[in-house]
Design a protein around this motif. Sequence first.
Motif, PDB file in Angstrom:
ATOM      1  N   GLN A  48       0.825  -1.211   0.000  1.00 29.31           N
ATOM      2  CA  GLN A  48       0.000   0.000   0.000  1.00 29.31           C
ATOM      3  C   GLN A  48       0.858   1.259   0.000  1.00 29.31           C
ATOM      4  O   GLN A  48       0.540   2.234  -0.690  1.00 29.31           O
ATOM      5  CB  GLN A  48      -0.916   0.014   1.227  1.00 29.31           C
ATOM      6  CG  GLN A  48      -1.942  -1.103   1.261  1.00 29.31           C
ATOM      7  CD  GLN A  48      -2.637  -1.150   2.603  1.00 29.31           C
ATOM      8  OE1 GLN A  48      -3.134  -0.142   3.088  1.00 29.31           O
ATOM      9  NE2 GLN A  48      -2.646  -2.316   3.231  1.00 29.31           N
ATOM     10  N   ILE A  49       1.955   1.234   0.768  1.00 31.97           N
ATOM     11  CA  ILE A  49       2.876   2.379   0.793  1.00 31.97           C
ATOM     12  C   ILE A  49       3.449   2.617  -0.597  1.00 31.97           C
ATOM     13  O   ILE A  49       3.465   3.742  -1.102  1.00 31.97           O
ATOM     14  CB  ILE A  49       4.014   2.158   1.824  1.00 31.97           C
ATOM     15  CG1 ILE A  49       3.463   2.190   3.246  1.00 31.97           C
ATOM     16  CG2 ILE A  49       5.111   3.207   1.646  1.00 31.97           C
ATOM     17  CD1 ILE A  49       4.451   1.765   4.319  1.00 31.97           C
ATOM     18  N   LYS A  50       3.912   1.553  -1.239  1.00 33.03           N
ATOM     19  CA  LYS A  50       4.508   1.672  -2.577  1.00 33.03           C
ATOM     20  C   LYS A  50       3.500   2.189  -3.589  1.00 33.03           C
ATOM     21  O   LYS A  50       3.831   3.022  -4.441  1.00 33.03           O
ATOM     22  CB  LYS A  50       5.092   0.336  -3.014  1.00 33.03           C
ATOM     23  CG  LYS A  50       6.304  -0.072  -2.191  1.00 33.03           C
ATOM     24  CD  LYS A  50       6.750  -1.491  -2.499  1.00 33.03           C
ATOM     25  CE  LYS A  50       7.848  -1.929  -1.556  1.00 33.03           C
ATOM     26  NZ  LYS A  50       8.267  -3.313  -1.796  1.00 33.03           N
ATOM     27  N   LYS A  54       3.673   5.831  -5.398  1.00 38.25           N
ATOM     28  CA  LYS A  54       3.853   5.685  -6.850  1.00 38.25           C
ATOM     29  C   LYS A  54       5.289   5.294  -7.206  1.00 38.25           C
ATOM     30  O   LYS A  54       5.954   5.945  -8.006  1.00 38.25           O
ATOM     31  CB  LYS A  54       3.439   6.962  -7.574  1.00 38.25           C
ATOM     32  CG  LYS A  54       1.964   7.254  -7.388  1.00 38.25           C
ATOM     33  CD  LYS A  54       1.531   8.493  -8.125  1.00 38.25           C
ATOM     34  CE  LYS A  54       0.032   8.584  -8.009  1.00 38.25           C
ATOM     35  NZ  LYS A  54      -0.506   9.770  -7.530  1.00 38.25           N
ATOM     36  N   VAL A  55       5.755   4.212  -6.561  1.00 40.43           N
ATOM     37  CA  VAL A  55       7.081   3.663  -6.845  1.00 40.43           C
ATOM     38  C   VAL A  55       6.917   2.210  -7.282  1.00 40.43           C
ATOM     39  O   VAL A  55       5.899   1.572  -6.979  1.00 40.43           O
ATOM     40  CB  VAL A  55       8.025   3.757  -5.621  1.00 40.43           C
ATOM     41  CG1 VAL A  55       8.277   5.204  -5.237  1.00 40.43           C
ATOM     42  CG2 VAL A  55       7.481   2.984  -4.432  1.00 40.43           C
ATOM     43  N   PRO A  56       7.897   1.661  -7.990  1.00 38.39           N
ATOM     44  CA  PRO A  56       7.811   0.261  -8.429  1.00 38.39           C
ATOM     45  C   PRO A  56       7.659  -0.695  -7.234  1.00 38.39           C
ATOM     46  O   PRO A  56       8.187  -0.434  -6.146  1.00 38.39           O
ATOM     47  CB  PRO A  56       9.130   0.021  -9.152  1.00 38.39           C
ATOM     48  CG  PRO A  56       9.618   1.378  -9.537  1.00 38.39           C
ATOM     49  CD  PRO A  56       9.111   2.310  -8.480  1.00 38.39           C
ATOM     50  N   SER A  57       6.970  -1.791  -7.460  1.00 37.19           N
ATOM     51  CA  SER A  57       6.719  -2.751  -6.383  1.00 37.19           C
ATOM     52  C   SER A  57       8.004  -3.340  -5.809  1.00 37.19           C
ATOM     53  O   SER A  57       8.034  -3.764  -4.662  1.00 37.19           O
ATOM     54  CB  SER A  57       5.799  -3.873  -6.860  1.00 37.19           C
ATOM     55  OG  SER A  57       6.408  -4.574  -7.919  1.00 37.19           O
ATOM     56  N   MET A  81      12.819   5.713   3.971  1.00 38.94           N
ATOM     57  CA  MET A  81      13.515   6.075   2.748  1.00 38.94           C
ATOM     58  C   MET A  81      13.137   5.060   1.682  1.00 38.94           C
ATOM     59  O   MET A  81      13.185   3.856   1.922  1.00 38.94           O
ATOM     60  CB  MET A  81      15.037   6.065   2.913  1.00 38.94           C
ATOM     61  CG  MET A  81      15.736   6.591   1.661  1.00 38.94           C
ATOM     62  SD  MET A  81      17.523   6.601   1.773  1.00 38.94           S
ATOM     63  CE  MET A  81      17.873   4.958   1.178  1.00 38.94           C
ATOM     64  N   LEU A  82      12.689   5.565   0.547  1.00 40.57           N
ATOM     65  CA  LEU A  82      12.383   4.697  -0.584  1.00 40.57           C
ATOM     66  C   LEU A  82      13.709   4.344  -1.220  1.00 40.57           C
ATOM     67  O   LEU A  82      14.393   5.201  -1.759  1.00 40.57           O
ATOM     68  CB  LEU A  82      11.436   5.405  -1.558  1.00 40.57           C
ATOM     69  CG  LEU A  82      10.112   5.852  -0.923  1.00 40.57           C
ATOM     70  CD1 LEU A  82       9.327   6.709  -1.893  1.00 40.57           C
ATOM     71  CD2 LEU A  82       9.304   4.660  -0.479  1.00 40.57           C
ATOM     72  N   GLY A  83      14.090   3.080  -1.092  1.00 41.06           N
ATOM     73  CA  GLY A  83      15.432   2.602  -1.393  1.00 41.06           C
ATOM     74  C   GLY A  83      15.960   2.879  -2.782  1.00 41.06           C
ATOM     75  O   GLY A  83      15.223   3.312  -3.656  1.00 41.06           O
ATOM     76  N   PRO A  84      17.239   2.592  -2.901  1.00 43.88           N
ATOM     77  CA  PRO A  84      17.943   2.843  -4.154  1.00 43.88           C
ATOM     78  C   PRO A  84      17.188   2.248  -5.326  1.00 43.88           C
ATOM     79  O   PRO A  84      16.597   1.178  -5.194  1.00 43.88           O
ATOM     80  CB  PRO A  84      19.283   2.137  -3.954  1.00 43.88           C
ATOM     81  CG  PRO A  84      19.436   2.020  -2.471  1.00 43.88           C
ATOM     82  CD  PRO A  84      18.042   1.918  -1.917  1.00 43.88           C
ATOM     83  N   PRO A  85      17.163   2.926  -6.441  1.00 46.64           N
ATOM     84  CA  PRO A  85      17.864   4.171  -6.748  1.00 46.64           C
ATOM     85  C   PRO A  85      17.061   5.424  -6.440  1.00 46.64           C
ATOM     86  O   PRO A  85      17.495   6.527  -6.753  1.00 46.64           O
ATOM     87  CB  PRO A  85      18.084   4.058  -8.250  1.00 46.64           C
ATOM     88  CG  PRO A  85      16.873   3.348  -8.739  1.00 46.64           C
ATOM     89  CD  PRO A  85      16.501   2.382  -7.619  1.00 46.64           C
TER      90      PRO A  85
END
Length: 119
Positions: A48-50, A54-57, A81-85
């Motif tokens: 749900q957070i992803k 609006k970031v890739p799964s 923090m939405l991880g790398p990259p």
Amino acid sequence: MSRALLYLISTLLIAGLAAAAPEVNGGLSKTKLVDPEVEEAVNAVSSQIKAKAKVPSGTTLLTAGYATQTVAGINYFVKIMLGPPIGRFIHAKIFMDLKGKYSLVSIRESGGGDPITFF
């Protein structure tokens, strides 16, 4: 910048904020470092957070710290923090009801140095 270095920097920022945060009755707890309690909450609502962010799964969610509020259950205010990259920060409000079920309440964009607050 490596993932480990970003995690270390975030942890040090949170530790500094935790030392300065006063305890308020009926409010948020002091800022806490990552532990299994908050990791369980984040993992329970990670998809749900992803989606809301609006970031890739496959994006990694790196928990940087959190605070709690006791209500009829527990509100977790979590810095992630939405991880790398990607490398951007969000705050997520996650609610755990009295039966132990987690639900994502909301997210908001954040800077890496933003303190954890009500929203």
